[in-house]
Enzyme design. Structure first.
Site, PDB file in Angstrom:
ATOM      1  N   SER A 114      23.334   5.415  50.139  1.00 24.15           N
ATOM      2  CA  SER A 114      24.374   4.846  50.992  1.00 24.15           C
ATOM      3  C   SER A 114      24.254   5.351  52.422  1.00 24.15           C
ATOM      4  O   SER A 114      24.909   4.815  53.308  1.00 24.15           O
ATOM      5  CB  SER A 114      25.766   5.136  50.434  1.00 24.15           C
ATOM      6  OG  SER A 114      25.864   6.460  50.023  1.00 24.15           O
ATOM      7  N   HIS A 165      21.896  -1.554  47.858  1.00 29.96           N
ATOM      8  CA  HIS A 165      23.108  -0.725  47.918  1.00 29.96           C
ATOM      9  C   HIS A 165      24.274  -1.407  47.203  1.00 29.96           C
ATOM     10  O   HIS A 165      24.880  -2.336  47.732  1.00 29.96           O
ATOM     11  CB  HIS A 165      23.438  -0.442  49.392  1.00 29.96           C
ATOM     12  CG  HIS A 165      24.567   0.508  49.587  1.00 29.96           C
ATOM     13  ND1 HIS A 165      25.450   0.429  50.639  1.00 29.96           N
ATOM     14  CD2 HIS A 165      24.976   1.584  48.847  1.00 29.96           C
ATOM     15  CE1 HIS A 165      26.344   1.399  50.537  1.00 29.96           C
ATOM     16  NE2 HIS A 165      26.083   2.107  49.464  1.00 29.96           N
ATOM     17  N   GLU A 177      24.192  -4.676  49.399  1.00 27.71           N
ATOM     18  CA  GLU A 177      23.513  -4.718  50.697  1.00 27.71           C
ATOM     19  C   GLU A 177      22.011  -4.568  50.427  1.00 27.71           C
ATOM     20  O   GLU A 177      21.587  -3.570  49.828  1.00 27.71           O
ATOM     21  CB  GLU A 177      24.007  -3.584  51.604  1.00 27.71           C
ATOM     22  CG  GLU A 177      25.446  -3.772  52.058  1.00 27.71           C
ATOM     23  CD  GLU A 177      25.984  -2.625  52.914  1.00 27.71           C
ATOM     24  OE1 GLU A 177      26.955  -2.836  53.649  1.00 27.71           O
ATOM     25  OE2 GLU A 177      25.433  -1.497  52.837  1.00 27.71           O
TER      26      GLU A 177
HETATM   27  P1  NAI Z   1      25.953  11.129  40.612  1.00 28.05           P
HETATM   28  O1  NAI Z   1      25.927  12.570  40.997  1.00 28.05           O
HETATM   29  O2  NAI Z   1      27.103  10.597  39.855  1.00 28.05           O
HETATM   30  O3  NAI Z   1      24.632  10.803  39.773  1.00 28.05           O
HETATM   31  C1  NAI Z   1      23.340  11.174  40.152  1.00 28.05           C
HETATM   32  C2  NAI Z   1      22.505  11.386  38.907  1.00 28.05           C
HETATM   33  O4  NAI Z   1      21.147  11.539  39.303  1.00 28.05           O
HETATM   34  C3  NAI Z   1      22.887  12.644  38.140  1.00 28.05           C
HETATM   35  O5  NAI Z   1      23.127  12.306  36.783  1.00 28.05           O
HETATM   36  C4  NAI Z   1      21.670  13.554  38.286  1.00 28.05           C
HETATM   37  O6  NAI Z   1      21.407  14.324  37.137  1.00 28.05           O
HETATM   38  C5  NAI Z   1      20.561  12.544  38.509  1.00 28.05           C
HETATM   39  N1  NAI Z   1      19.421  13.069  39.249  1.00 28.05           N
HETATM   40  C6  NAI Z   1      19.405  13.899  40.308  1.00 28.05           C
HETATM   41  N2  NAI Z   1      18.142  14.118  40.711  1.00 28.05           N
HETATM   42  C7  NAI Z   1      17.344  13.417  39.878  1.00 28.05           C
HETATM   43  C8  NAI Z   1      15.932  13.231  39.787  1.00 28.05           C
HETATM   44  N3  NAI Z   1      15.104  13.828  40.648  1.00 28.05           N
HETATM   45  N4  NAI Z   1      15.452  12.414  38.832  1.00 28.05           N
HETATM   46  C9  NAI Z   1      16.287  11.797  37.955  1.00 28.05           C
HETATM   47  N5  NAI Z   1      17.630  11.960  37.986  1.00 28.05           N
HETATM   48  C10 NAI Z   1      18.144  12.738  38.952  1.00 28.05           C
HETATM   49  O7  NAI Z   1      25.716  10.326  41.975  1.00 28.05           O
HETATM   50  P2  NAI Z   1      26.155   8.837  42.339  1.00 28.05           P
HETATM   51  O8  NAI Z   1      27.507   8.872  42.931  1.00 28.05           O
HETATM   52  O9  NAI Z   1      25.861   7.950  41.206  1.00 28.05           O
HETATM   53  O10 NAI Z   1      25.142   8.519  43.558  1.00 28.05           O
HETATM   54  C11 NAI Z   1      23.797   8.211  43.333  1.00 28.05           C
HETATM   55  C12 NAI Z   1      23.245   7.531  44.567  1.00 28.05           C
HETATM   56  O11 NAI Z   1      24.008   6.346  44.831  1.00 28.05           O
HETATM   57  C13 NAI Z   1      23.283   8.338  45.842  1.00 28.05           C
HETATM   58  O12 NAI Z   1      22.155   8.019  46.621  1.00 28.05           O
HETATM   59  C14 NAI Z   1      24.551   7.840  46.529  1.00 28.05           C
HETATM   60  O13 NAI Z   1      24.509   8.004  47.922  1.00 28.05           O
HETATM   61  C15 NAI Z   1      24.531   6.396  46.150  1.00 28.05           C
HETATM   62  N6  NAI Z   1      25.828   5.684  46.160  1.00 28.05           N
HETATM   63  C16 NAI Z   1      26.955   6.275  45.640  1.00 28.05           C
HETATM   64  C17 NAI Z   1      28.157   5.574  45.629  1.00 28.05           C
HETATM   65  C18 NAI Z   1      29.399   6.175  45.039  1.00 28.05           C
HETATM   66  O14 NAI Z   1      30.489   5.613  45.249  1.00 28.05           O
HETATM   67  N7  NAI Z   1      29.326   7.263  44.301  1.00 28.05           N
HETATM   68  C19 NAI Z   1      28.268   4.203  46.188  1.00 28.05           C
HETATM   69  C20 NAI Z   1      27.004   3.662  46.619  1.00 28.05           C
HETATM   70  C21 NAI Z   1      25.854   4.403  46.628  1.00 28.05           C
END
Ligand code: NAI
Length: 516
Positions: free
Chosen positions: A123, A144, A156
């Site tokens: 994001s 996105h 997006e």
């Molecule tokens: P989250 O923390 O809920 O989930 C991330 C997951 O990725 C975790 O389960 C973690 O164990 C795993 N992970 C971390 N490093 C890893 C790797 N090297 N290989 C495989 N798995 C790995 O995070 P969330 O909120 O789902 O965000 C994920 C992405 O989406 C980020 O880039 C964030 O900026 C983006 N995003 C988040 C939004 C939100 O509202 N939370 C909205 C839109 C985009």
């Protein structure tokens, strides 16, 4: 409809908040899905979460049990990155860290087919920066999603400098075939939604700082008059004040400290105190057991005016005329060709009277002095004056209480709750919308997205009641420019400077959407 064929495997890396939801969307569309997470057990937990969500849909009769079984059956857990080699599209939704994401992309390139697409759900990180150093940077694109992905339609589709046009188109068409509303965006800080939505909380915080009203009243104005589903303070509490502050700071930094995105010390203080919103049970509101939500301020009942005159052009307040006609109040209408001032509603009764004018971006006090108008009262915008349950007024410093009382009485006669705020330039909804529309204009001017794409993004990504550019067209672009110039005159040019595209539209007599 184009996009990836349904038999192509979609891999999702990261099974957290976003990844699990994205896996559900891809599987619902019919793709075999591979779900991978670095943390042991996380992918299984992600899939269990999807099963729970689907079980609720089946219970409510919104999905058949066999559809659920098929959908879940299409999602397999992958234990290792190498297991993803057959994927035609990999969507990355891991931790928001440039170096970690780059490392994952390098590993993926070593195992994927050359024509496989890699999409990032980032994001805030530049797609250009993520692609730099890749063997085939053209295959990386931003995809996105918004939270929660199964419910929010916007995607997006973010292109970096190296992104291949066909790659972006395939992802766009794929998102569309999944029932989403994709919008192209150029890789720039905040892309479309996170950039333009900054003004929603940004202006609210400034209005609070300036003593316009309390959070509950400001929220009610944005909901009732603006048609937004949530007010800015409620939304900050939901997102988390720390998250909101860090997104604001990131965009402010990435735009070289442009004052348009300036963070606010009030929010910094709240975060410092640990008042992060719902998750800490205290934010702008108190979420402790039994705590009552404060009510917005509304005026007590006042008598209706004996005299009402509609003089000159009421500007964006013109939709009030049919409401006054229907109210049963006696009124006169007069043109005012001699005056250079914009028109207003004169209200009076035996004890006194005043003139209600639609806000022009200055304060009512200053406008009263400039227009040599005693008892001037400012009126704020409503998305729909007929449907809005509330109107907002602000008295100038020299406006007499009797004048204010009759003005309040007029709107109460029209069946409205009336909220009186302090005399802040541009008021609440008009000021916030002028900023949002200006930011949307600037994003269009810089080619981040088309006006249509921008409006779709704000409608589908954050549920705005109307696309900001279509809304600005409807209010009238000269009025939006006047409000911004009024604000710039009060606070300095930097934050409230009007977009050159907005100025061009005004002076060219054009709209953002030519059909409006
Ligand atoms: P989250 O923390 O809920 O989930 C991330 C997951 O990725 C975790 O389960 C973690 O164990 C795993 N992970 C971390 N490093 C890893 C790797 N090297 N290989 C495989 N798995 C790995 O995070 P969330 O909120 O789902 O965000 C994920 C992405 O989406 C980020 O880039 C964030 O900026 C983006 N995003 C988040 C939004 C939100 O509202 N939370 C909205 C839109 C985009």
């Amino acid at each position: 409809m184009g996009g990836l064929a349904k038999d192509i495997t979609v891999a999702v890396i990261g099974a957290g908040t976003m990844g699990a939801g994205i896996a559900q969307v891809a599987a619902a569309a019919g793709h075999p899905v591979l779900l991978l997470d670095a943390q042991k057990g996380a992918a299984g937990k992600g899939r269990a979460g999807i099963e729970n969500a689907l079980a609720r849909l089946v219970e409510k009769g919104r999905m058949e049990a066999h559809e659920r079984d098929d959908l879940i059956g299409r999602i397999s857990i992958a234990d290792d990155l190498k297991d993803l080699s057959r994927a035609g599209l990999v969507i990355e939704a891991i931790v928001e860290d440039l170096e970690i994401k780059r490392k994952v992309f390098a590993e993926l390139e070593a195992i994927l087919a050359n024509d496989a697409i890699i999409a990032s759900n980032t994001s805030s990180i530049s797609i250009t920066a993520l692609a730099a150093g890749m063997e085939h940077p053209g295959r990386l694109v931003g995809m996105h999603f918004f939270n929660p992905p199964p419910l929010m339609a916007l995607v997006e589709v973010v292109t970096g400098l190296a992104t291949d046009t066909m790659v972006a188109k395939t992802v766009f068409d794929t998102a569309e075939s999944w029932g989403k509303a994709p919008v192209y965006a150029k890789s720039t800080p905040g892309f479309i939604v996170n950039r333009i939505a900054r003004s929603f909380s940004g202006e609210a915080l400034r209005l609070l700082q300036e003593g316009a009203a309390d959070p509950a009243t400001l929220d009610a104005i944005m909901r009732d008059c603006g048609g937004f589903r949530m007010g800015p303070f409620e939304l900050m509490d939901l997102i988390g004040l720390d998250v909101n502050l860090s997104v604001t700071k990131s965009i402010w930094n990435l735009y070289y400290n442009d004052p348009r995105y300036l963070p606010n010390v009030l929010q910094e203080e709240m975060v410092a105190a640990g008042r992060l919103g719902r998750k800490s049970r205290q934010g702008w509101y108190d979420y402790a057991e039994g705590a009552e939500k404060p009510k917005p301020k509304s005026e007590p009942t006042r008598p209706e005016p004996g005299e009402v005159r509609l003089i000159g052009d009421l500007g964006p307040a013109a939709p009030l005329i049919p409401l006054i006609e229907k109210s049963g109040l006696e009124f006169e209408t007069r043109d005012d060709e001699e005056s250079e001032n914009l028109g207003g509603i004169y209200v009076g009764n035996g004890e006194g009277g005043g003139v209600i004018k639609f806000t022009d971006g200055t304060s009512a006090t200053e406008r009263a002095a400039v227009e040599e108008e005693d008892n001037l009262i400012h009126l704020d915008l409503c998305l729909d004056f007929a449907a809005s349950p509330r109107v907002v007024l602000a008295p100038g410093d020299r406006t007499e209480p009797q004048a204010m009382a009759v003005a309040v009485g007029l709107f109460q006669k029209l069946g409205k709750e009336v909220t009186v705020i302090a005399d802040v330039p541009g008021m609440v909804l008009m000021r916030t919308l002028a900023m949002i529309a200006n930011e949307a204009a600037e994003a269009a001017y810089h080619g981040v997205a088309t006006p249509k794409g921008i409006d779709t993004a704000m409608l589908k990504g954050v549920n705005y009641p109307k696309g900001p550019l279509a809304w600005a067209d409807e209010i009238s672009l000269p009025w939006i420019l006047m409000v911004l110039e009024g604000l710039a005159g009060q606070y300095g040019e930097d934050r409230y400077r009007a977009s050159a595209l907005l100025r061009r539209k005004v002076f060219g007599g054009a709209h953002f959407h030519e059909t409006t």
